[in-house]
Every structure is written in structure tokens, then in C-alpha cells.
Write a protein that holds these residues in place. Structure first.
Motif, PDB file in Angstrom:
ATOM      1  N   ARG A 116      10.429 -68.206  25.940  1.00  0.00           N
ATOM      2  CA  ARG A 116       9.836 -67.808  26.840  1.00  0.00           C
ATOM      3  C   ARG A 116       7.854 -68.197  26.744  1.00  0.00           C
ATOM      4  NH1 ARG A 116       8.233 -61.445  26.499  1.00  0.00           N
ATOM      5  NH2 ARG A 116       6.974 -61.439  24.512  1.00  0.00           N
ATOM      6  N   GLU A 175       3.966 -69.098  26.301  1.00  0.00           N
ATOM      7  CA  GLU A 175       2.685 -68.178  25.832  1.00  0.00           C
ATOM      8  C   GLU A 175       2.074 -66.726  27.051  1.00  0.00           C
ATOM      9  OE1 GLU A 175       1.808 -67.850  22.758  1.00  0.00           O
ATOM     10  OE2 GLU A 175       3.159 -69.774  22.229  1.00  0.00           O
ATOM     11  N   LYS A 176       1.681 -65.978  26.412  1.00  0.00           N
ATOM     12  CA  LYS A 176       1.757 -64.857  27.146  1.00  0.00           C
ATOM     13  C   LYS A 176       0.323 -65.309  27.979  1.00  0.00           C
ATOM     14  CE  LYS A 176       0.816 -60.926  25.145  1.00  0.00           C
ATOM     15  NZ  LYS A 176       0.257 -59.707  24.429  1.00  0.00           N
ATOM     16  N   ALA A 183      -1.912 -64.371  31.236  1.00  0.00           N
ATOM     17  CA  ALA A 183      -3.174 -63.551  31.654  1.00  0.00           C
ATOM     18  C   ALA A 183      -3.797 -63.469  33.075  1.00  0.00           C
ATOM     19  CB  ALA A 183      -4.201 -63.288  30.647  1.00  0.00           C
ATOM     20  N   TYR A 237      -0.909 -58.942  32.055  1.00  0.00           N
ATOM     21  CA  TYR A 237      -0.043 -59.475  30.827  1.00  0.00           C
ATOM     22  C   TYR A 237       1.428 -60.156  31.433  1.00  0.00           C
ATOM     23  CZ  TYR A 237      -4.472 -59.073  27.963  1.00  0.00           C
ATOM     24  OH  TYR A 237      -4.987 -59.218  27.828  1.00  0.00           O
ATOM     25  N   TYR A 297       4.839 -62.620  31.098  1.00  0.00           N
ATOM     26  CA  TYR A 297       5.311 -64.411  30.541  1.00  0.00           C
ATOM     27  C   TYR A 297       6.309 -65.280  31.986  1.00  0.00           C
ATOM     28  CZ  TYR A 297       4.148 -62.170  26.872  1.00  0.00           C
ATOM     29  OH  TYR A 297       4.300 -60.941  25.456  1.00  0.00           O
ATOM     30  N   TYR A 329       5.716 -60.217  34.952  1.00  0.00           N
ATOM     31  CA  TYR A 329       4.438 -59.317  34.286  1.00  0.00           C
ATOM     32  C   TYR A 329       4.772 -58.189  33.911  1.00  0.00           C
ATOM     33  CZ  TYR A 329       3.595 -58.301  39.556  1.00  0.00           C
ATOM     34  OH  TYR A 329       3.731 -57.962  39.844  1.00  0.00           O
ATOM     35  N   GLU A 385       2.453 -53.664  27.787  1.00  0.00           N
ATOM     36  CA  GLU A 385       1.194 -54.445  27.036  1.00  0.00           C
ATOM     37  C   GLU A 385       0.124 -54.727  28.472  1.00  0.00           C
ATOM     38  OE1 GLU A 385       2.429 -58.352  25.557  1.00  0.00           O
ATOM     39  OE2 GLU A 385       5.159 -57.558  25.338  1.00  0.00           O
ATOM     40  N   SER A 386       0.394 -54.434  29.956  1.00  0.00           N
ATOM     41  CA  SER A 386      -0.695 -55.103  31.014  1.00  0.00           C
ATOM     42  C   SER A 386      -1.986 -53.960  30.406  1.00  0.00           C
ATOM     43  CB  SER A 386      -0.480 -55.185  32.343  1.00  0.00           C
ATOM     44  OG  SER A 386       0.429 -55.985  31.734  1.00  0.00           O
TER      45      SER A 386
END
Length: 359
Positions: free
Chosen positions: A65, A67-68, A70, A79, A81, A122, A129-130
Motif C-alpha cells: 500500500r 505511504e501513510k 494525512a 490518516y 492509505y 482512512y 491511527e487517526s
């Protein structure tokens, strides 16, 4: 007693009653706001060793996947992918359900990647992760999706692809409600979504308090308005009608979280005027719940086989805490991960075909 004294007593009683009434309303409002906030705490995957679900580390080798990525939604940074970066058929922006994050749906996401689609998924506000202290409420998913679509439209590479939207539950609402905003979306698939935040909040109140839930409705409405202001009344139906684009609405007839009859988008068919809307009702036994329609038929047979083994294991530790290593071993070595993580091909084919015919 003089007339003046009587009037004073009468006024005192009236003001006392009014004060008690107002105080009661204020207390009820505060309690409602506090209780609602508890329901919108942070979403997480929990301890990944204590679940049969596969997360990205399981798929990483075969499904690289991006990179992250934002982007901002209000004060929080979210965040996500891009999966299937080499696919050029079209871009699907995916909105997940409340309580977890997008990796809870990797079987669905990667199934679409296998069919030639690129997917941007996301974690919403207050999820995994957010950023965010909590998920805020039922309107938030649509606001987050709106920002995700803005990100896509301003990205030099992603904006080249035909744009589609897909979501489940919290995200099922968002996928339709986001059509109230102006985005070049070609088609939407909404799974198990509610048509309006207050409709689902009222239904949950009535479910928890069958005899008195209706008394909470005004306080719930006010709390929702205080939290979201002009966005508190976001409506999936209005978005669908405003856009006029193709929308596939799917729901289970035994959904116990968002009932088909009361709060689902499908319950509002008579108010949906968009001629490009299609409906799919999940009504097969076992596969007609809030998310059980995702599972392969073999999953239910396997669960029946494994249930006695799970009961026997629980019986061994009756009255005491089961050691962590025993639980980890159960999920890692006893359960068949393939059977626990499959997704019904009907779901993938139906979704892919709907998007393909609307390219």
C-alpha cells in the motif's frame, strides 16, 4: 391570612414548580449529553492477538500500500492509505463503521483491489491511527468523508481516476450523506446505513428504554445540534436526491443495530426520488444482519463446528480468568483463519459490477 400573603405564597409555589421543572430539564440534558459522549469514545482494533481477524500485516506481502496519507478534518489529522496503487479502473473512497478502523474491512477493500480498483481507505475521527479524543457522533463520518474527497480532488494523481464511494454502517450513512456536498462522485454503494443521525439515536434510545425512550428524544436532538450545529441534520436521503447519481443501497432484514423498518436508508424508499437508485435486501438466514452478509456460507458451518470446542475450553476455566497464552493460541493456532476472514463473492461481484456499469 391576607390577600397579599396568599398572592405571595401562590407566586412562591409557581416559581418553585417552574424552578424544579427547569432544573430537571437541565439535569436531564446534562445526563443525556454525558451518556451520548460515552457511546462515542475512541474506536480501536483492540488487542490484535485476541481476535481471529486478519490485519494488514497478514496481507502486506501480497498487497503493498502507499505511504501513510494525512489530511485534516476539523482540528484533527486523519490518516489513511491507498491500496492497489497500480490499478487504474477507478478510485473507491471507503468509509468504515464506528468502533474500529478501515483495517476491519480489508477483506472487502482487497477484494475490490483484486477486481482492478484502487481504494483509498482512512481511519475516521477518533478511530485507530487517526487523531481525536472520540468519534464525536453520527454526523462525523460524513464530515470526515467530505474532507477525504477534498483531499482526493486536490491530489494530482488520484484526481485523474473516476471517483466512487463505498461505506458500511457509520460509513454507509456517510457514503450517501456526503452527496449533500459537491463532489464529482460517479456512483455510491451504501451498506447498512442509517438515513439520519437522529433517527438512529432515537431508535437506540427506544431500544434501551422501551417505555421511556421517547422522553429522551428532545434532549438527544439538542445534544446532537450542540455537537454538530448545521450538520446535525445531515440526511442521506437528501444527499441521494440532490446528487441524482447511481446509488446502490444494501441492508439486511434482520439488522439489529440499524433496523430495516425504522432507521435504515432503505426504510425511506418512498422519499427517495432519485431514479438511479437500486436496492439490495439481504434476506437469507444468517446473512441478513448488520454485517453478516459479508461472510461466506462456509463460515456459519464452521462456527457451528467450533462452538462446542469453545464451550469446552471456557468450561475448563469456569470461575477463573483464562490465561492470555491460551486465548492467543486459540485464535492463532486453533481457529482456521481462512474460514474466519473470507468475504462472500456475491458482495464483491455485486459492488464491482455496479461501479463498472457506472464508469
Amino acid at each position: 391570612m391576607t390577600e397579599k400573603a396568599k398572592k405571595i405564597i401562590k407566586r412562591t409555589i409557581i416559581w418553585t414548580v417552574v424552578s424544579v421543572f427547569v432544573s430537571t430539564l437541565i439535569v436531564a440534558q446534562v445526563i443525556t449529553a454525558v451518556e451520548l459522549k460515552k457511546n462515542f469514545k475512541r474506536g480501536s482494533y483492540g488487542d490484535k492477538e485476541l481476535t481471529a481477524r486478519w490485519f494488514y500485516d497478514h496481507y502486506e506481502k501480497d498487497y503493498p500500500r502507499s505511504e501513510k496519507i494525512a489530511f485534516k478534518s476539523g482540528k484533527n489529522t486523519l490518516y489513511g492509505y491507498v491500496y492497489g496503487e497500480k490499478n487504474t479502473k477507478g478510485l473507491i473512497v471507503f468509509a468504515h463503521g464506528i468502533g474500529g478502523g478501515h483495517e476491519s474491512y480489508l477483506d472487502l477493500i482487497l477484494g475490490m483491489v483484486d477486481r482492478g480498483w484502487r481504494v483509498f481507505a482512512y481511519d475516521a475521527t477518533g478511530s485507530c491511527e487517526s487523531e481525536g479524543k472520540g468519534t464525536k457522533g453520527l454526523s462525523q463520518s460524513a464530515l470526515d468523508l467530505n474532507e477525504a474527497l477534498k483531499y482526493v480532488e486536490n491530489d494530482a494523481e488520484l484526481s485523474k481516476l473516476p471517483l466512487f464511494v463505498m461505506g458500511h454502517s457509520w460509513g454507509g450513512f456517510a457514503s450517501a450523506a456526503v452527496l449533500n456536498f459537491d463532489h464529482p462522485v460517479k456512483a455510491v454503494v451504501s451498506f447498512s446505513g442509517y438515513y439520519k443521525p437522529t433517527a438512529e439515536l432515537f431508535e437506540e434510545a427506544d431500544r434501551q428504554f422501551p417505555k421511556s425512550g421517547i422522553l429522551l428524544h428532545p434532549f438527544i436532538r439538542l445534544t446532537n445540534f450542540v455537537t454538530f450545529g448545521k450538520y446535525s441534520g445531515l440526511s442521506a436521503v437528501k444527499g441521494i436526491n440532490k446528487s441524482g447519481i447511481p446509488v446502490l443501497i444494501c441492508h439486511g432484514n434482520d439488522d439489529k443495530m440499524i433496523s430495516l423498518e425504522n432507521s435504515s436508508i432503505m426504510s425511506q424508499k418512498d422519499k427517495i426520488t432519485n431514479p438511479n437508485v437500486e436496492y439490495h435486501l439481504w434476506d437469507k438466514e444468517n446473512r441478513n444482519g448488520h454485517n453478516s452478509w459479508m461472510y461466506e456460507d462456509e463460515y456459519f458451518d464452521y462456527i457451528e463446528i467450533m462452538q462446542p470446542k469453545a464451550d469446552a475450553l471456557n468450561a475448563q476455566y469456569e470461575g477463573q480468568e483464562m490465561p492470555r497464552e491460551v486465548i492467543v493460541d486459540w485464535y492463532k493456532n486453533v481457529l482456521d483463519g481462512e474460514k474466519m476472514n473470507g468475504i462472500h463473492p456475491e458482495v464483491l461481484e455485486m459492488t464491482a459490477n455496479f461501479f463498472s456499469k457506472n464508469l
